[in-house]
Design an enzyme around this catalytic site. Structure first.
Site, short mmCIF file in Angstrom:
data_model
loop_
_atom_site.label_atom_id
_atom_site.label_comp_id
_atom_site.label_asym_id
_atom_site.label_seq_id
_atom_site.Cartn_x
_atom_site.Cartn_y
_atom_site.Cartn_z
CB THR A 163 -3.08 0.28 1.76
OG1 THR A 163 -1.96 0.70 0.69
CG2 THR A 163 -3.92 -0.97 1.26
N GLY A 193 0.78 -3.49 -7.33
CA GLY A 193 1.45 -3.57 -6.17
C GLY A 193 0.68 -5.04 -5.20
CG ASP A 194 0.67 -4.86 -1.18
OD1 ASP A 194 1.01 -3.54 -1.67
OD2 ASP A 194 0.11 -4.70 -0.13
CB THR A 214 -1.19 -0.72 5.14
OG1 THR A 214 -1.02 0.74 4.50
CG2 THR A 214 -1.03 -0.35 6.66
N GLY A 215 1.64 -0.60 3.55
CA GLY A 215 2.91 -0.27 3.54
C GLY A 215 3.36 -0.37 2.14
CG HIS A 216 7.36 0.32 -0.60
ND1 HIS A 216 8.77 -0.22 -0.89
CD2 HIS A 216 6.68 0.99 -1.40
CE1 HIS A 216 8.89 0.30 -2.21
NE2 HIS A 216 7.67 1.07 -2.49
N GLY A 217 4.35 -1.76 -1.02
CA GLY A 217 3.69 -2.90 -1.94
C GLY A 217 4.90 -3.98 -2.36
N1 GLY Z 1 0.51 -1.46 -0.32
C1 GLY Z 1 0.03 -0.73 -1.17
C2 GLY Z 1 0.68 -0.52 -2.38
O1 GLY Z 1 2.10 -0.56 -2.51
O2 GLY Z 1 0.20 -0.42 -3.75
#
Ligand code: GLY
Length: 306
Positions: A163, A193-194, A214-217
Protein backbone atom coordinates in the site's frame (compact mmCIF):
# COMPACT_ATOMS: atom_id res chain seq x y z
CA UNK A 1 7.35 23.82 14.13
CA UNK A 2 8.69 22.64 10.78
CA UNK A 3 6.20 21.55 8.11
CA UNK A 4 6.81 17.98 6.97
CA UNK A 5 5.62 15.32 4.54
CA UNK A 6 6.30 11.65 5.35
CA UNK A 7 5.42 8.87 2.87
CA UNK A 8 5.55 5.08 2.76
CA UNK A 9 5.48 2.81 -0.24
CA UNK A 10 4.67 -0.52 1.38
CA UNK A 11 6.11 -2.88 3.97
CA UNK A 12 7.44 -6.40 3.49
CA UNK A 13 10.45 -7.40 1.42
CA UNK A 14 10.47 -4.33 -0.79
CA UNK A 15 12.27 -3.99 -4.15
CA UNK A 16 14.95 -1.31 -4.53
CA UNK A 17 12.91 0.58 -7.17
CA UNK A 18 10.63 1.83 -4.43
CA UNK A 19 13.46 3.86 -2.86
CA UNK A 20 13.36 6.31 -5.72
CA UNK A 21 9.55 6.35 -5.87
CA UNK A 22 9.08 7.36 -2.23
CA UNK A 23 11.71 10.09 -2.51
CA UNK A 24 9.94 11.55 -5.55
CA UNK A 25 6.60 11.42 -3.74
CA UNK A 26 7.92 13.10 -0.58
CA UNK A 27 9.54 15.85 -2.67
CA UNK A 28 6.30 16.39 -4.61
CA UNK A 29 4.23 16.66 -1.42
CA UNK A 30 6.75 19.01 0.16
CA UNK A 31 6.78 21.25 -2.92
CA UNK A 32 3.03 21.68 -2.42
CA UNK A 33 3.60 22.88 1.16
CA UNK A 34 6.35 25.24 0.01
CA UNK A 35 3.99 26.62 -2.62
CA UNK A 36 1.47 27.56 0.07
CA UNK A 37 -0.70 24.42 -0.09
CA UNK A 38 -2.15 22.81 3.00
CA UNK A 39 -1.40 19.39 4.47
CA UNK A 40 -4.37 17.82 2.61
CA UNK A 41 -3.07 19.12 -0.73
CA UNK A 42 0.38 17.74 0.12
CA UNK A 43 -0.69 14.21 1.05
CA UNK A 44 -2.98 13.89 -1.98
CA UNK A 45 -0.15 15.03 -4.28
CA UNK A 46 2.35 12.61 -2.73
CA UNK A 47 0.00 9.63 -2.92
CA UNK A 48 -1.16 10.50 -6.45
CA UNK A 49 2.49 10.33 -7.54
CA UNK A 50 2.76 6.79 -6.18
CA UNK A 51 -0.60 5.77 -7.72
CA UNK A 52 0.86 6.79 -11.10
CA UNK A 53 4.08 4.84 -10.48
CA UNK A 54 3.72 1.18 -11.61
CA UNK A 55 6.16 -0.08 -8.95
CA UNK A 56 3.56 0.48 -6.21
CA UNK A 57 0.39 -1.44 -5.36
CA UNK A 58 -2.00 1.47 -5.87
CA UNK A 59 -3.56 2.97 -8.99
CA UNK A 60 -1.42 1.72 -11.91
CA UNK A 61 0.44 -1.36 -10.61
CA UNK A 62 -2.38 -2.52 -8.32
CA UNK A 63 -2.57 -6.21 -7.52
CA UNK A 64 -5.42 -8.19 -9.11
CA UNK A 65 -8.32 -9.89 -7.39
CA UNK A 66 -9.05 -13.57 -7.89
CA UNK A 67 -11.02 -12.80 -11.06
CA UNK A 68 -8.06 -10.88 -12.52
CA UNK A 69 -9.62 -7.43 -11.99
CA UNK A 70 -8.36 -4.26 -10.25
CA UNK A 71 -10.45 -3.09 -7.29
CA UNK A 72 -8.90 -0.23 -5.31
CA UNK A 73 -9.44 1.39 -1.88
CA UNK A 74 -8.37 4.87 -0.71
CA UNK A 75 -8.93 7.28 2.16
CA UNK A 76 -8.11 10.87 3.12
CA UNK A 77 -8.62 12.62 6.45
CA UNK A 78 -8.30 16.28 7.48
CA UNK A 79 -7.12 16.79 11.06
CA UNK A 80 -8.61 20.28 11.37
CA UNK A 81 -12.26 19.23 11.02
CA UNK A 82 -12.05 15.40 11.25
CA UNK A 83 -13.60 15.38 7.77
CA UNK A 84 -12.80 12.20 5.90
CA UNK A 85 -13.60 10.61 2.55
CA UNK A 86 -12.99 7.11 1.25
CA UNK A 87 -13.73 4.79 -1.66
CA UNK A 88 -13.63 1.01 -1.72
CA UNK A 89 -13.63 -1.57 -4.53
CA UNK A 90 -13.45 1.22 -7.08
CA UNK A 91 -12.56 0.37 -10.69
CA UNK A 92 -11.38 2.13 -13.85
CA UNK A 93 -9.96 5.31 -12.33
CA UNK A 94 -6.31 6.28 -12.17
CA UNK A 95 -6.28 8.12 -8.82
CA UNK A 96 -8.64 6.77 -6.14
CA UNK A 97 -7.19 9.22 -3.59
CA UNK A 98 -8.50 12.19 -5.57
CA UNK A 99 -11.91 10.53 -5.67
CA UNK A 100 -11.77 9.94 -1.89
CA UNK A 101 -11.06 13.66 -1.43
CA UNK A 102 -14.13 14.50 -3.53
CA UNK A 103 -16.26 12.16 -1.38
CA UNK A 104 -15.06 14.21 1.61
CA UNK A 105 -15.63 17.58 -0.02
CA UNK A 106 -18.76 17.04 -2.11
CA UNK A 107 -20.92 14.54 -0.22
CA UNK A 108 -22.25 14.12 3.31
CA UNK A 109 -20.91 10.54 3.41
CA UNK A 110 -17.58 9.09 4.50
CA UNK A 111 -17.27 6.16 2.08
CA UNK A 112 -18.65 5.18 -1.33
CA UNK A 113 -18.12 1.70 -2.72
CA UNK A 114 -17.95 -0.19 -6.03
CA UNK A 115 -20.64 0.85 -8.56
CA UNK A 116 -21.81 3.76 -6.41
CA UNK A 117 -18.26 5.12 -6.27
CA UNK A 118 -18.06 4.84 -10.08
CA UNK A 119 -21.36 6.70 -10.51
CA UNK A 120 -20.06 9.44 -8.23
CA UNK A 121 -16.77 9.60 -10.17
CA UNK A 122 -18.73 10.08 -13.39
CA UNK A 123 -20.83 12.83 -11.82
CA UNK A 124 -17.57 14.58 -10.82
CA UNK A 125 -16.26 14.19 -14.39
CA UNK A 126 -13.34 12.01 -13.30
CA UNK A 127 -12.18 10.30 -16.50
CA UNK A 128 -12.69 6.54 -16.70
CA UNK A 129 -9.58 4.64 -17.76
CA UNK A 130 -9.47 1.14 -19.29
CA UNK A 131 -8.65 -1.48 -16.70
CA UNK A 132 -5.73 -2.63 -18.89
CA UNK A 133 -4.00 0.72 -18.30
CA UNK A 134 -3.86 -0.05 -14.56
CA UNK A 135 -2.52 -3.61 -14.93
CA UNK A 136 1.20 -4.26 -15.20
CA UNK A 137 2.70 -7.46 -16.59
CA UNK A 138 4.17 -8.10 -13.17
CA UNK A 139 0.78 -7.88 -11.45
CA UNK A 140 -0.71 -10.29 -13.99
CA UNK A 141 2.18 -12.72 -13.53
CA UNK A 142 1.73 -12.70 -9.72
CA UNK A 143 -2.01 -13.23 -10.13
CA UNK A 144 -1.47 -16.26 -12.38
CA UNK A 145 1.16 -17.76 -10.05
CA UNK A 146 -1.21 -17.50 -7.11
CA UNK A 147 -4.15 -19.17 -8.85
CA UNK A 148 -2.30 -22.49 -8.53
CA UNK A 149 -3.67 -24.94 -5.93
CA UNK A 150 -1.72 -24.57 -2.67
CA UNK A 151 -0.57 -21.01 -3.44
CA UNK A 152 -0.39 -18.57 -0.51
CA UNK A 153 -1.17 -15.10 -1.91
CA UNK A 154 -0.78 -13.33 1.47
CA UNK A 155 2.70 -14.78 1.95
CA UNK A 156 3.57 -14.07 -1.66
CA UNK A 157 2.36 -10.47 -1.43
CA UNK A 158 4.45 -9.68 1.63
CA UNK A 159 7.43 -10.23 -0.62
CA UNK A 160 6.32 -8.00 -3.44
CA UNK A 161 3.68 -5.39 -2.92
CA UNK A 162 2.63 -2.59 -0.65
CA UNK A 163 0.00 0.00 0.00
CA UNK A 164 1.09 3.64 -0.31
CA UNK A 165 0.39 6.51 2.07
CA UNK A 166 1.40 9.89 3.38
CA UNK A 167 1.00 12.14 6.41
CA UNK A 168 1.81 15.85 6.58
CA UNK A 169 1.80 18.91 8.81
CA UNK A 170 1.52 22.36 7.21
CA UNK A 171 2.66 25.76 8.49
CA UNK A 172 -0.64 26.24 10.32
CA UNK A 173 -0.15 23.04 12.33
CA UNK A 174 -2.86 21.21 10.37
CA UNK A 175 -2.28 17.48 9.95
CA UNK A 176 -3.68 15.20 7.22
CA UNK A 177 -3.31 11.65 5.95
CA UNK A 178 -3.95 9.78 2.69
CA UNK A 179 -3.65 6.05 1.96
CA UNK A 180 -4.27 4.13 -1.29
CA UNK A 181 -4.06 0.48 -2.33
CA UNK A 182 -4.98 -2.23 -4.78
CA UNK A 183 -5.50 -4.42 -1.71
CA UNK A 184 -4.16 -7.92 -1.33
CA UNK A 185 -3.15 -10.26 -4.11
CA UNK A 186 -5.90 -12.61 -5.38
CA UNK A 187 -8.39 -11.25 -2.84
CA UNK A 188 -12.03 -12.24 -3.18
CA UNK A 189 -14.13 -9.96 -5.39
CA UNK A 190 -15.67 -7.25 -3.19
CA UNK A 191 -13.08 -7.59 -0.41
CA UNK A 192 -12.68 -4.30 1.45
CA UNK A 193 -9.44 -3.87 3.40
CA UNK A 194 -8.27 -1.48 6.06
CA UNK A 195 -7.55 1.41 3.74
CA UNK A 196 -11.09 2.71 3.29
CA UNK A 197 -11.96 2.18 6.99
CA UNK A 198 -11.45 5.33 9.07
CA UNK A 199 -9.27 4.65 12.12
CA UNK A 200 -7.70 1.59 10.48
CA UNK A 201 -6.34 2.77 7.12
CA UNK A 202 -5.62 6.27 8.39
CA UNK A 203 -6.58 8.90 10.92
CA UNK A 204 -5.80 12.59 11.41
CA UNK A 205 -6.66 14.92 14.29
CA UNK A 206 -4.97 18.30 14.82
CA UNK A 207 -5.16 17.71 18.58
CA UNK A 208 -2.97 14.58 18.33
CA UNK A 209 -1.37 13.83 14.94
CA UNK A 210 -1.85 11.70 11.83
CA UNK A 211 -1.07 8.11 10.80
CA UNK A 212 -1.03 6.18 7.50
CA UNK A 213 -0.38 2.40 7.72
CA UNK A 214 0.66 -0.41 5.39
CA UNK A 215 0.50 -4.16 5.90
CA UNK A 216 -2.06 -6.92 6.08
CA UNK A 217 -5.42 -5.14 6.08
CA UNK A 218 -7.33 -7.75 8.07
CA UNK A 219 -4.80 -7.47 10.93
CA UNK A 220 -4.76 -3.66 10.75
CA UNK A 221 -8.57 -3.57 10.99
CA UNK A 222 -8.70 -5.93 13.98
CA UNK A 223 -6.66 -3.49 16.08
CA UNK A 224 -7.81 -0.19 14.41
CA UNK A 225 -4.10 0.50 14.04
CA UNK A 226 -4.11 4.20 13.10
CA UNK A 227 -6.41 5.32 15.90
CA UNK A 228 -4.64 2.97 18.34
CA UNK A 229 -1.33 4.74 17.67
CA UNK A 230 -2.96 8.14 18.15
CA UNK A 231 -4.47 6.88 21.42
CA UNK A 232 -0.93 6.19 22.66
CA UNK A 233 0.10 9.69 21.58
CA UNK A 234 -2.86 11.14 23.51
CA UNK A 235 -1.46 9.33 26.54
CA UNK A 236 1.83 11.20 26.11
CA UNK A 237 3.89 8.87 23.91
CA UNK A 238 6.03 10.31 21.11
CA UNK A 239 5.12 9.59 17.47
CA UNK A 240 7.91 7.00 17.36
CA UNK A 241 7.09 5.25 20.65
CA UNK A 242 3.34 5.23 19.90
CA UNK A 243 3.97 3.74 16.44
CA UNK A 244 6.11 0.98 17.96
CA UNK A 245 3.49 0.26 20.64
CA UNK A 246 0.71 -0.01 18.04
CA UNK A 247 2.74 -2.28 15.76
CA UNK A 248 3.87 -4.46 18.68
CA UNK A 249 0.25 -4.89 19.80
CA UNK A 250 -0.80 -5.90 16.28
CA UNK A 251 2.05 -8.42 16.14
CA UNK A 252 1.35 -9.97 19.55
CA UNK A 253 -2.46 -9.89 19.44
CA UNK A 254 -3.20 -10.96 15.84
CA UNK A 255 0.24 -11.89 14.43
CA UNK A 256 -0.01 -8.91 12.07
CA UNK A 257 2.94 -7.34 10.28
CA UNK A 258 3.19 -3.91 8.76
CA UNK A 259 4.44 -0.37 9.09
CA UNK A 260 3.29 3.22 9.57
CA UNK A 261 4.23 6.83 9.01
CA UNK A 262 3.17 9.13 11.86
CA UNK A 263 3.37 12.87 12.62
CA UNK A 264 2.40 15.08 15.53
CA UNK A 265 1.16 18.68 15.05
CA UNK A 266 4.63 20.01 16.01
CA UNK A 267 6.15 18.33 12.96
CA UNK A 268 7.84 15.49 14.83
CA UNK A 269 7.57 12.35 12.73
CA UNK A 270 8.27 8.62 12.63
CA UNK A 271 8.53 5.87 9.98
CA UNK A 272 8.34 2.53 11.81
CA UNK A 273 7.76 -1.10 10.74
CA UNK A 274 8.04 -4.68 11.97
CA UNK A 275 8.58 -6.23 8.53
CA UNK A 276 11.98 -6.70 6.90
CA UNK A 277 11.58 -3.52 4.84
CA UNK A 278 9.39 -0.47 4.44
CA UNK A 279 10.12 2.09 1.73
CA UNK A 280 9.77 5.52 3.35
CA UNK A 281 10.86 9.12 2.88
CA UNK A 282 10.33 12.37 4.79
CA UNK A 283 10.88 15.93 3.57
CA UNK A 284 11.39 18.68 6.16
CA UNK A 285 13.39 21.90 6.39
CA UNK A 286 15.38 21.39 3.20
CA UNK A 287 16.38 17.81 4.08
CA UNK A 288 15.13 14.58 2.57
CA UNK A 289 15.31 11.58 4.93
CA UNK A 290 14.78 8.08 3.56
CA UNK A 291 15.30 4.39 4.19
CA UNK A 292 14.18 0.87 3.37
CA UNK A 293 15.78 -1.65 5.71
CA UNK A 294 15.38 -1.69 9.48
CA UNK A 295 17.69 0.87 11.08
CA UNK A 296 18.53 2.54 7.76
CA UNK A 297 18.28 6.36 7.75
CA UNK A 298 19.91 8.35 4.95
CA UNK A 299 19.71 12.09 4.54
CA UNK A 300 20.34 14.37 1.57
CA UNK A 301 19.42 17.88 0.53
CA UNK A 302 15.93 17.94 -0.99
CA UNK A 303 17.22 19.43 -4.25
CA UNK A 304 19.94 16.79 -4.75
CA UNK A 305 18.93 14.34 -7.49
CA UNK A 306 20.10 11.15 -5.70
N1 GLY B 1 -3.26 -2.74 3.73
C1 GLY B 1 -3.82 -2.92 2.47
C2 GLY B 1 -4.79 -4.00 2.38
O1 GLY B 1 -4.69 -5.00 3.10
O2 GLY B 1 -5.69 -3.90 1.59
Amino acid sequence: MLPVVVVHGGAGVIPEERREGVRLAARAGYAVLQGGGGSMDAVVEAVTQMEDNPFFNAGRGSVLNVAGDVEMDAIVMDGKTLASGAVSCVRNIANPTRLARLVMEKTSHLCLTAGGASLFARSMRIPEVPQESLITEYARMCWKENLAPGANPVESQLGKFGTVGAVAVDGGGNVACATSTGGILNKMEGRVGDVSCIGSGGYADNAIGAVSPTGHGEAIMKVCLSRLILFHMEQGQSAEAASDLGLAYMASRVAGLGGVVTVDPQGRWAARFNTKHMAWAAAQGGTLHHGLEAGEHFTQRIGDPR
